[in-house]
Design an enzyme around this catalytic site. Structure first.
Site, PDB file in Angstrom:
ATOM      1  N   THR A   1      44.750  65.249  28.754  1.00 24.80           N
ATOM      2  CA  THR A   1      45.080  66.539  28.722  1.00 24.80           C
ATOM      3  C   THR A   1      43.959  67.567  28.903  1.00 24.80           C
ATOM      4  O   THR A   1      43.933  68.716  28.662  1.00 24.80           O
ATOM      5  CB  THR A   1      45.571  66.651  26.963  1.00 24.80           C
ATOM      6  OG1 THR A   1      44.425  66.470  26.113  1.00 24.80           O
ATOM      7  CG2 THR A   1      46.827  65.939  26.791  1.00 24.80           C
TER       8      THR A   1
ATOM      9  N   CYS B   1      44.613  62.518  40.169  1.00 20.50           N
ATOM     10  CA  CYS B   1      45.489  62.307  38.919  1.00 20.50           C
ATOM     11  C   CYS B   1      46.750  61.819  39.326  1.00 20.50           C
ATOM     12  O   CYS B   1      47.556  62.763  40.098  1.00 20.50           O
ATOM     13  CB  CYS B   1      45.515  63.230  37.935  1.00 20.50           C
ATOM     14  SG  CYS B   1      46.488  63.005  36.562  1.00 20.50           S
TER      15      CYS B   1
ATOM     16  N   SER C   1      39.986  55.689  30.544  1.00 16.71           N
ATOM     17  CA  SER C   1      39.824  56.934  31.426  1.00 16.71           C
ATOM     18  C   SER C   1      38.887  57.714  30.561  1.00 16.71           C
ATOM     19  O   SER C   1      38.863  57.965  29.434  1.00 16.71           O
ATOM     20  CB  SER C   1      41.244  57.555  31.464  1.00 16.71           C
ATOM     21  OG  SER C   1      40.906  58.898  32.258  1.00 16.71           O
TER      22      SER C   1
ATOM     23  N   MET D   1      47.179  55.499  33.536  1.00 17.34           N
ATOM     24  CA  MET D   1      46.994  56.517  34.492  1.00 17.34           C
ATOM     25  C   MET D   1      47.806  56.267  35.975  1.00 17.34           C
ATOM     26  O   MET D   1      47.775  55.105  36.191  1.00 17.34           O
ATOM     27  CB  MET D   1      45.439  56.572  34.885  1.00 17.34           C
ATOM     28  CG  MET D   1      44.498  56.792  33.626  1.00 17.34           C
ATOM     29  SD  MET D   1      44.029  55.360  32.950  1.00 17.34           S
ATOM     30  CE  MET D   1      42.853  54.518  33.940  1.00 17.34           C
ATOM     31  N   GLY D   2      48.385  56.994  36.681  1.00 20.14           N
ATOM     32  CA  GLY D   2      49.097  56.918  37.761  1.00 20.14           C
ATOM     33  C   GLY D   2      48.227  56.334  38.960  1.00 20.14           C
ATOM     34  O   GLY D   2      48.715  55.538  39.613  1.00 20.14           O
TER      35      GLY D   2
END
Length: 393
Positions: free
Chosen positions: A67, A103, A306, A315-316
């Site tokens: 975030t 990201c 991360s 995470m993508g």
């Protein structure tokens, strides 16, 4: 003289299992429309960093790596692309903005925001169906294709697609990460030239590792080799300072072997990359929401860190690395998933499961990944203006 606050048009948006503040390039103050200290300081103030309390109370950040993010979109001048997408990972407690990677979760938001922000011709949004948005990822110079559902000429955000790690269902957005490996400057999918290396980590030990640059540079190690099972949840790792310090040593050693840094000290200025992930064969376990996950539901288990902390889901970009490595026989990821040829993999992460598809082929002695595909969702949470003190950048 104390300067009043200024307001900047912005959108607060969830993409996948992350959320961030999205800007149109032309809406930023002039000094922040170009890379540099002014842009970094503006984004830090928006998010509420650097914060020695690690809470980001005086900003839009949520005090997690998922975030603490900002995104800039602009109309693309690159042939065959609709928008340029630039991503900044803002350190929570340090004076640092990392521009070294993408990201993957917010890539979903980039596709949706391109439409919200008016970058897509209205003629392409007529009726209902899917709008294909071609995105140039400016951090890593790669193409991402987002298939965004449309209703009544607008992004269809609500739906019944469920994504583990996100509480509520939404509309499904399919992402294609085209040619995701980093082969710039003579690099390769496997920077060391090997599918598996013996990675020596000072003060920790030597163990097998697969180091890959697909989606984002990632170092994979076997969970059992570092004393884990692959079923760990965030609290087991993030409340253990010694474990976090050990993972950082592994990350630094991997970065050096991959040629991403020349000295260990440089790792402090490259916190976003590489990622460190540990993997294991599937076993029955329970996700962070209390949902039982059967070993038969997944091909392997993956936990990834991360910005120095275990991620609450995945995470993508790391999912791109997982899908790519799983598709190549002989990598640690492929072996943990049972080995052999595969075009998709379903893995368990702390919040549940995720399926990723990958098309890989061998050309001579080198592997090439044509694309990696996954489904995510995105939703605008708030839009209007973000305010920051006028003297903060």
């Amino acid at each position: 003289m104390v300067q009043p606050q200024i307001r900047i048009p912005a959108t607060y948006l969830r993409g996948g299992t992350s959320k961030g503040v999205f800007f149109r390039l032309e809406d930023l103050p002039q000094a922040a429309q170009v890379p540099g200290r002014a842009r970094d300081r503006l984004f830090q103030r928006v998010i509420g960093s650097p914060d020695p309390y690690a809470a980001q109370i005086d900003g839009m950040g949520g005090a997690t790596s998922s975030t603490s993010k900002c995104v800039i979109l602009s109309k693309s001048t690159r042939p065959g692309h609709d928008v340029d997408y630039l991503y900044g990972q803002i350190s929570i407690d340090k004076d640092f903005v990392d521009w070294s990677g993408n990201c993957g979760n917010l890539s979903t938001g980039a596709g949706a925001f391109a439409i919200h922000a008016g970058y897509i011709d209205a003629a392409r949004l007529a009726g209902e169906g899917v709008c294909t948005v071609r995105i140039w990822q400016a951090n890593i110079n790669k193409t991402i294709i987002a298939h965004v559902p449309i209703a009544n000429g607008q992004v269809q955000e609500t739906g019944d697609f469920e994504l583990d790690g996100v509480t509520f269902p939404a509309a499904e957005i399919v992402l294609e990460f085209m040619d995701p490996s980093d082969e710039s400057d003579g690099g390769s999918l496997f920077p060391t030239g090997n599918l598996v290396d013996e990675l020596e980590v000072p003060g920790v030990g030597t163990f097998k590792a697969t180091m890959i640059t697909a989606g984002i540079p990632t170092v994979f190690v076997n969970a059992a080799d570092i004393g884990y099972t692959g079923t760990e949840l965030r609290e087991a790792i993030n409340t253990d300072p010694a474990a976090l310090a050990r993972f950082e040593k592994i990350r630094v050693a991997g970065a050096l072997r991959m040629g991403l840094i020349k000295t260990p000290e440089e790792a402090a200025t490259r916190q976003h990359t590489p990622k460190i992930a540990f993997i294991a064969p599937p076993v029955d376990h329970v996700s962070s929401s209390g949902k039982p996950i059967s070993a038969s539901e997944v091909d392997l288990l993956v936990r990834a860190l991360s910005m120095g902390k275990l991620h609450h889901a995945m995470m993508g970009t790391a999912a791109v690395a997982i899908g790519t490595a799983a598709a190549i026989p002989g990598t640690l990821v492929n072996l943990a998933a049972g080995g052999g040829d595969r075009r998709s993999v379903t893995f368990g992460h702390p919040s549940g499961t995720l399926k990723v598809g990958a098309a890989a082929r061998q050309n001579g002695g080198d592997w090439k990944v044509e694309k990696v595909t996954m489904s995510r969702s995105a939703r605008v949470l708030m839009e209007g203006w973000v305010r920051i003190p006028g003297d903060s950048f």
